[in-house]
Write a protein that holds these residues in place. Structure first.
Motif, PDB file in Angstrom:
ATOM      1  N   MET A   1       0.890  -1.131  -0.041  1.00  0.00           N
ATOM      2  CA  MET A   1      -0.131  -0.083   0.142  1.00  0.00           C
ATOM      3  C   MET A   1       0.931   1.449   0.077  1.00  0.00           C
ATOM      4  SD  MET A   1      -3.090   1.068  -0.001  1.00  0.00           S
ATOM      5  CE  MET A   1      -3.857  -0.541  -0.039  1.00  0.00           C
ATOM      6  N   LEU A   2       0.467   2.176  -0.553  1.00  0.00           N
ATOM      7  CA  LEU A   2       1.112   3.490  -0.683  1.00  0.00           C
ATOM      8  C   LEU A   2       0.579   4.278   0.618  1.00  0.00           C
ATOM      9  CD1 LEU A   2       0.430   4.709  -4.227  1.00  0.00           C
ATOM     10  CD2 LEU A   2       2.624   3.994  -3.415  1.00  0.00           C
ATOM     11  N   GLN A   3       1.750   5.290   1.046  1.00  0.00           N
ATOM     12  CA  GLN A   3       1.307   5.987   2.254  1.00  0.00           C
ATOM     13  C   GLN A   3       1.623   7.452   1.911  1.00  0.00           C
ATOM     14  OE1 GLN A   3       3.123   4.006   5.743  1.00  0.00           O
ATOM     15  NE2 GLN A   3       4.344   2.968   4.423  1.00  0.00           N
ATOM     16  N   VAL A   4       0.641   8.309   2.491  1.00  0.00           N
ATOM     17  CA  VAL A   4       0.774   9.513   2.452  1.00  0.00           C
ATOM     18  C   VAL A   4       1.229  10.332   3.729  1.00  0.00           C
ATOM     19  CG1 VAL A   4      -0.964  11.788   2.396  1.00  0.00           C
ATOM     20  CG2 VAL A   4      -1.392   9.420   0.915  1.00  0.00           C
ATOM     21  N   ALA A   5       1.991  11.236   3.388  1.00  0.00           N
ATOM     22  CA  ALA A   5       2.754  12.059   4.354  1.00  0.00           C
ATOM     23  C   ALA A   5       2.488  13.557   4.148  1.00  0.00           C
ATOM     24  CB  ALA A   5       4.315  11.724   4.751  1.00  0.00           C
ATOM     25  N   LEU A   6       2.164  14.211   5.170  1.00  0.00           N
ATOM     26  CA  LEU A   6       2.203  15.835   4.882  1.00  0.00           C
ATOM     27  C   LEU A   6       3.085  16.230   6.050  1.00  0.00           C
ATOM     28  CD1 LEU A   6      -1.802  16.276   5.203  1.00  0.00           C
ATOM     29  CD2 LEU A   6      -0.415  15.761   3.231  1.00  0.00           C
ATOM     30  N   TYR A   7       3.794  17.160   5.310  1.00  0.00           N
ATOM     31  CA  TYR A   7       5.146  17.652   6.169  1.00  0.00           C
ATOM     32  C   TYR A   7       4.623  19.320   6.833  1.00  0.00           C
ATOM     33  CZ  TYR A   7       9.661  19.807   6.882  1.00  0.00           C
ATOM     34  OH  TYR A   7      10.948  20.281   7.362  1.00  0.00           O
ATOM     35  N   GLU A   8       4.463  19.335   7.960  1.00  0.00           N
ATOM     36  CA  GLU A   8       3.948  20.550   8.741  1.00  0.00           C
ATOM     37  C   GLU A   8       2.628  21.066   8.108  1.00  0.00           C
ATOM     38  OE1 GLU A   8       7.257  23.059   8.863  1.00  0.00           O
ATOM     39  OE2 GLU A   8       8.383  21.583   9.716  1.00  0.00           O
TER      40      GLU A   8
ATOM     41  N   LEU B   1      -9.871  10.788   2.207  1.00  0.00           N
ATOM     42  CA  LEU B   1      -9.217  10.235   0.695  1.00  0.00           C
ATOM     43  C   LEU B   1      -8.233   8.906   1.591  1.00  0.00           C
ATOM     44  CD1 LEU B   1      -8.219   9.999  -1.895  1.00  0.00           C
ATOM     45  CD2 LEU B   1      -6.306  11.445  -0.974  1.00  0.00           C
ATOM     46  N   CYS B   2      -7.641   9.070   2.527  1.00  0.00           N
ATOM     47  CA  CYS B   2      -6.987   7.694   2.911  1.00  0.00           C
ATOM     48  C   CYS B   2      -7.759   6.737   3.643  1.00  0.00           C
ATOM     49  CB  CYS B   2      -5.836   8.273   4.188  1.00  0.00           C
ATOM     50  SG  CYS B   2      -4.627   9.273   3.268  1.00  0.00           S
ATOM     51  N   ALA B   3      -8.656   7.154   4.067  1.00  0.00           N
ATOM     52  CA  ALA B   3      -9.792   6.248   4.887  1.00  0.00           C
ATOM     53  C   ALA B   3     -10.445   5.403   3.679  1.00  0.00           C
ATOM     54  CB  ALA B   3     -10.900   6.721   5.531  1.00  0.00           C
ATOM     55  N   ASN B   4     -10.600   6.093   2.444  1.00  0.00           N
ATOM     56  CA  ASN B   4     -11.377   5.436   1.493  1.00  0.00           C
ATOM     57  C   ASN B   4     -10.496   4.716   0.545  1.00  0.00           C
ATOM     58  OD1 ASN B   4     -14.301   5.944   1.568  1.00  0.00           O
ATOM     59  ND2 ASN B   4     -13.596   7.709   1.804  1.00  0.00           N
ATOM     60  N   THR B   5      -8.850   4.693   0.619  1.00  0.00           N
ATOM     61  CA  THR B   5      -8.151   4.033  -0.171  1.00  0.00           C
ATOM     62  C   THR B   5      -7.366   2.910   0.746  1.00  0.00           C
ATOM     63  OG1 THR B   5      -6.536   5.747   0.230  1.00  0.00           O
ATOM     64  CG2 THR B   5      -7.912   5.899  -1.859  1.00  0.00           C
ATOM     65  N   GLY B   6      -7.436   3.168   1.977  1.00  0.00           N
ATOM     66  CA  GLY B   6      -6.697   2.064   2.877  1.00  0.00           C
ATOM     67  C   GLY B   6      -5.304   2.466   3.003  1.00  0.00           C
ATOM     68  N   CYS B   7      -4.968   3.731   2.857  1.00  0.00           N
ATOM     69  CA  CYS B   7      -3.485   4.128   2.560  1.00  0.00           C
ATOM     70  C   CYS B   7      -3.187   4.897   4.132  1.00  0.00           C
ATOM     71  CB  CYS B   7      -3.398   5.256   1.516  1.00  0.00           C
ATOM     72  SG  CYS B   7      -3.309   4.409  -0.125  1.00  0.00           S
ATOM     73  N   PRO B   8      -2.194   4.597   4.798  1.00  0.00           N
ATOM     74  CA  PRO B   8      -1.995   5.422   5.982  1.00  0.00           C
ATOM     75  C   PRO B   8      -1.684   6.779   5.736  1.00  0.00           C
ATOM     76  CG  PRO B   8      -0.815   3.383   5.878  1.00  0.00           C
ATOM     77  CD  PRO B   8      -1.291   3.607   4.599  1.00  0.00           C
TER      78      PRO B   8
ATOM     79  N   THR C   1      -2.848  15.652  -3.685  1.00  0.00           N
ATOM     80  CA  THR C   1      -2.604  14.404  -3.027  1.00  0.00           C
ATOM     81  C   THR C   1      -3.649  13.333  -3.763  1.00  0.00           C
ATOM     82  OG1 THR C   1      -2.209  15.324  -0.894  1.00  0.00           O
ATOM     83  CG2 THR C   1      -2.723  13.108  -0.978  1.00  0.00           C
ATOM     84  N   ALA C   2      -4.896  13.663  -3.878  1.00  0.00           N
ATOM     85  CA  ALA C   2      -5.731  12.713  -4.625  1.00  0.00           C
ATOM     86  C   ALA C   2      -5.334  12.310  -5.939  1.00  0.00           C
ATOM     87  CB  ALA C   2      -7.270  13.226  -4.731  1.00  0.00           C
ATOM     88  N   LEU C   3      -5.025  13.316  -6.767  1.00  0.00           N
ATOM     89  CA  LEU C   3      -4.412  12.940  -7.998  1.00  0.00           C
ATOM     90  C   LEU C   3      -3.253  12.038  -8.099  1.00  0.00           C
ATOM     91  CD1 LEU C   3      -4.240  16.934  -9.774  1.00  0.00           C
ATOM     92  CD2 LEU C   3      -5.515  14.605 -10.384  1.00  0.00           C
ATOM     93  N   VAL C   4      -2.227  12.398  -7.310  1.00  0.00           N
ATOM     94  CA  VAL C   4      -0.974  11.721  -7.096  1.00  0.00           C
ATOM     95  C   VAL C   4      -1.212  10.188  -6.567  1.00  0.00           C
ATOM     96  CG1 VAL C   4       1.488  11.457  -6.423  1.00  0.00           C
ATOM     97  CG2 VAL C   4       0.580  13.540  -7.275  1.00  0.00           C
ATOM     98  N   LEU C   5      -2.168  10.282  -5.448  1.00  0.00           N
ATOM     99  CA  LEU C   5      -2.482   8.848  -4.930  1.00  0.00           C
ATOM    100  C   LEU C   5      -3.039   8.104  -5.665  1.00  0.00           C
ATOM    101  CD1 LEU C   5      -2.308   6.916  -2.305  1.00  0.00           C
ATOM    102  CD2 LEU C   5      -4.292   8.419  -1.569  1.00  0.00           C
TER     103      LEU C   5
END
Length: 154
Positions: free
Chosen positions: A1-8, A21-28, A137-141
Motif C-alpha cells: 500500500m502507498l502511504q501519504v505524508a503531510l509535512y507541517e 481520502l486515505c480512509a477510502n483508499t486504505g492508505c496510512p 494528493t488525490a491526483l498523485v495517490l
C-alpha cells in the motif's frame, strides 16, 4: 500500500479531506509536526466527516522520525519544483508520497535531502502557482494506486 505524508500541514480542512481520502483508499496518513492545528480541530473534523475512525493516522515529531518509523522507505517529494511529472514515477508498495505545507511547499533542503530525482510535480499551466493540497494528493495517490491495479479496492 502507498502511504501519504503531510509535512507541517497548516490548513485543517485540507488535512480532513486527505484523511477521508486515505480512509477510502486504505492508505496510512502520516502527519509531520509541527501541525498548524490540533487533531480535535472543528474544521478538521468537519472536512473529514466521520472518516477519522476509519483512517490510519500517525503523527511524527519530524521527517527523520517518520523515516525511522517506516524503516527508511522510498519517499517521493511532491513540489512545483519537481523535475518529472507524477505520471512518470513507477510507484511501488510502501512508497511514501510527501507533500509540503500549503503556504510554502516543501523546503528546498528537504527536496535536496531526498534527492531531486525523487521530486515530482503535477502538470499545470506555467503561470499557475500550485494546486490545492487535497486535490494534488488525490491526483498523485490515485495514479500510484492505478499503477498497482487498485489493490484491495472495488
Amino acid at each position: 500500500m502507498l502511504q501519504v505524508a503531510l509535512y507541517e500541514p497548516e490548513i485543517p480542512p485540507n488535512t480532513g479531506n486527505i484523511m477521508r481520502l486515505c480512509a477510502n483508499t486504505g492508505c496510512p496518513l502520516h502527519l509531520i509536526k509541527p501541525l498548524g492545528f490540533t487533531l480535535e480541530d472543528k474544521q478538521l473534523r468537519r472536512a473529514g466527516l466521520d472518516y477519522r475512525e476509519f483512517a490510519d493516522v500517525r503523527v511524527h515529531e519530524s521527517l527523520e522520525a517518520l523515516i525511522a518509523a517506516l524503516n527508511n522507505p522510498r519517499i517521493w517529494a511532491l513540489s512545483t519544483r519537481g523535475t518529472q511529472n507524477h505520471t512518470e514515477a513507477k510507484f511501488q508498495e510502501g512508497d511514501v508520497l510527501l507533500f509540503g505545507p500549503e503556504t510554502r511547499g516543501l523546503p528546498v533542503a528537504v527536496i535536496k535531502e531526498l534527492g531531486v530525482d525523487k521530486c515530482l510535480r503535477v502538470p499545470m499551466l506555467p503561470e499557475s502557482r500550485s494546486l490545492n493540497l487535497s486535490n494534488a494528493t488525490a491526483l498523485v495517490l490515485y495514479e500510484g494506486l492505478r499503477q498497482q491495479g487498485f489493490p484491495g479496492m472495488a
